[in-house]
Design a protein around this motif. Sequence first.
Motif, PDB file in Angstrom:
ATOM      1  N   GLY A 135      -8.324   5.748  -5.152  1.00  0.00           N
ATOM      2  CA  GLY A 135      -7.110   5.239  -5.776  1.00  0.00           C
ATOM      3  C   GLY A 135      -7.422   4.026  -6.631  1.00  0.00           C
ATOM      4  O   GLY A 135      -8.536   3.872  -7.136  1.00  0.00           O
ATOM      5  N   SER A 140       0.926   5.633  -0.912  1.00  0.00           N
ATOM      6  CA  SER A 140       0.249   6.879  -1.233  1.00  0.00           C
ATOM      7  C   SER A 140       1.323   7.831  -1.753  1.00  0.00           C
ATOM      8  O   SER A 140       2.518   7.518  -1.651  1.00  0.00           O
ATOM      9  N   VAL A 147      -8.528   5.007   3.211  1.00  0.00           N
ATOM     10  CA  VAL A 147      -8.124   5.534   1.908  1.00  0.00           C
ATOM     11  C   VAL A 147      -9.223   6.448   1.378  1.00  0.00           C
ATOM     12  O   VAL A 147     -10.399   6.250   1.674  1.00  0.00           O
ATOM     13  N   THR A 148      -8.829   7.451   0.602  1.00  0.00           N
ATOM     14  CA  THR A 148      -9.818   8.359   0.023  1.00  0.00           C
ATOM     15  C   THR A 148     -10.125   8.022  -1.425  1.00  0.00           C
ATOM     16  O   THR A 148     -10.958   8.666  -2.042  1.00  0.00           O
ATOM     17  N   ALA A 168      -3.008   4.499  -3.427  1.00  0.00           N
ATOM     18  CA  ALA A 168      -4.065   5.326  -2.849  1.00  0.00           C
ATOM     19  C   ALA A 168      -3.836   6.808  -3.113  1.00  0.00           C
ATOM     20  O   ALA A 168      -2.696   7.271  -3.130  1.00  0.00           O
ATOM     21  N   GLU A 169      -4.936   7.544  -3.308  1.00  0.00           N
ATOM     22  CA  GLU A 169      -4.843   9.000  -3.412  1.00  0.00           C
ATOM     23  C   GLU A 169      -4.286   9.556  -2.102  1.00  0.00           C
ATOM     24  O   GLU A 169      -3.354  10.334  -2.090  1.00  0.00           O
ATOM     25  N   ARG A 170      -4.927   9.163  -1.023  1.00  0.00           N
ATOM     26  CA  ARG A 170      -4.480   9.480   0.335  1.00  0.00           C
ATOM     27  C   ARG A 170      -4.764   8.255   1.176  1.00  0.00           C
ATOM     28  O   ARG A 170      -5.797   7.609   1.014  1.00  0.00           O
ATOM     29  N   ALA A 171      -3.852   7.941   2.094  1.00  0.00           N
ATOM     30  CA  ALA A 171      -4.036   6.775   2.955  1.00  0.00           C
ATOM     31  C   ALA A 171      -3.342   7.010   4.283  1.00  0.00           C
ATOM     32  O   ALA A 171      -2.289   7.644   4.346  1.00  0.00           O
ATOM     33  N   LEU A 173       0.860  -1.179   0.000  1.00  0.00           N
ATOM     34  CA  LEU A 173       0.000   0.000   0.000  1.00  0.00           C
ATOM     35  C   LEU A 173       0.893   1.223   0.000  1.00  0.00           C
ATOM     36  O   LEU A 173       1.731   1.387   0.891  1.00  0.00           O
ATOM     37  N   VAL A 220      -2.012  -1.576  -3.753  1.00  0.00           N
ATOM     38  CA  VAL A 220      -2.941  -0.460  -3.666  1.00  0.00           C
ATOM     39  C   VAL A 220      -2.161   0.832  -3.840  1.00  0.00           C
ATOM     40  O   VAL A 220      -1.182   1.073  -3.122  1.00  0.00           O
ATOM     41  N   VAL A 267      -9.383  -0.171   4.031  1.00  0.00           N
ATOM     42  CA  VAL A 267      -8.705  -1.361   3.514  1.00  0.00           C
ATOM     43  C   VAL A 267      -8.326  -2.189   4.735  1.00  0.00           C
ATOM     44  O   VAL A 267      -7.639  -1.700   5.633  1.00  0.00           O
ATOM     45  N   LEU A 285     -10.849   2.541  -6.353  1.00  0.00           N
ATOM     46  CA  LEU A 285     -11.294   2.504  -4.963  1.00  0.00           C
ATOM     47  C   LEU A 285     -12.114   3.739  -4.635  1.00  0.00           C
ATOM     48  O   LEU A 285     -11.848   4.820  -5.142  1.00  0.00           O
TER      49      LEU A 285
END
Length: 136
Positions: free
Chosen positions: A67, A11, A64-65, A80-83, A9, A78, A51, A46
Amino acid sequence: MADTMQFDLVSPERSLASLQATAVQLPGADGDLTAMPNHAPTITTLRPGIVRVESPEGNAEFAVTGGFAEVTATGTSVLAERALPTSEVTQDVLDGFVSDAAAASENATAENLDELAKRTVDIAAMASELGLSVKG
């Protein structure tokens, strides 16, 4: 181990996890899914959510926001945009997620207004799972 798969994962800010997992629950844009070793290859977007990772080393949860997730027979990645680990999600962090979604909605076009409204609802659902609330 045949009963585990690689889970990663990341970001834009940092790498949050790289470990062996037995299952990964993902908040897919088209519905939740659980990836396990030997899963059929899948790529999904996502939505905001949690998660959840089951691992021989212990379970972990990440907020997560959005992704993308790529699932293969040998692992799940993963992007992710933000995590953040859920333990780091405070009311202030959640308020920032909501502010970002509201700002995006203000600049929305007719084509993506519904998508951005759903994003706000998904953030509220994530907040509820974490025992927080969306201020409106």
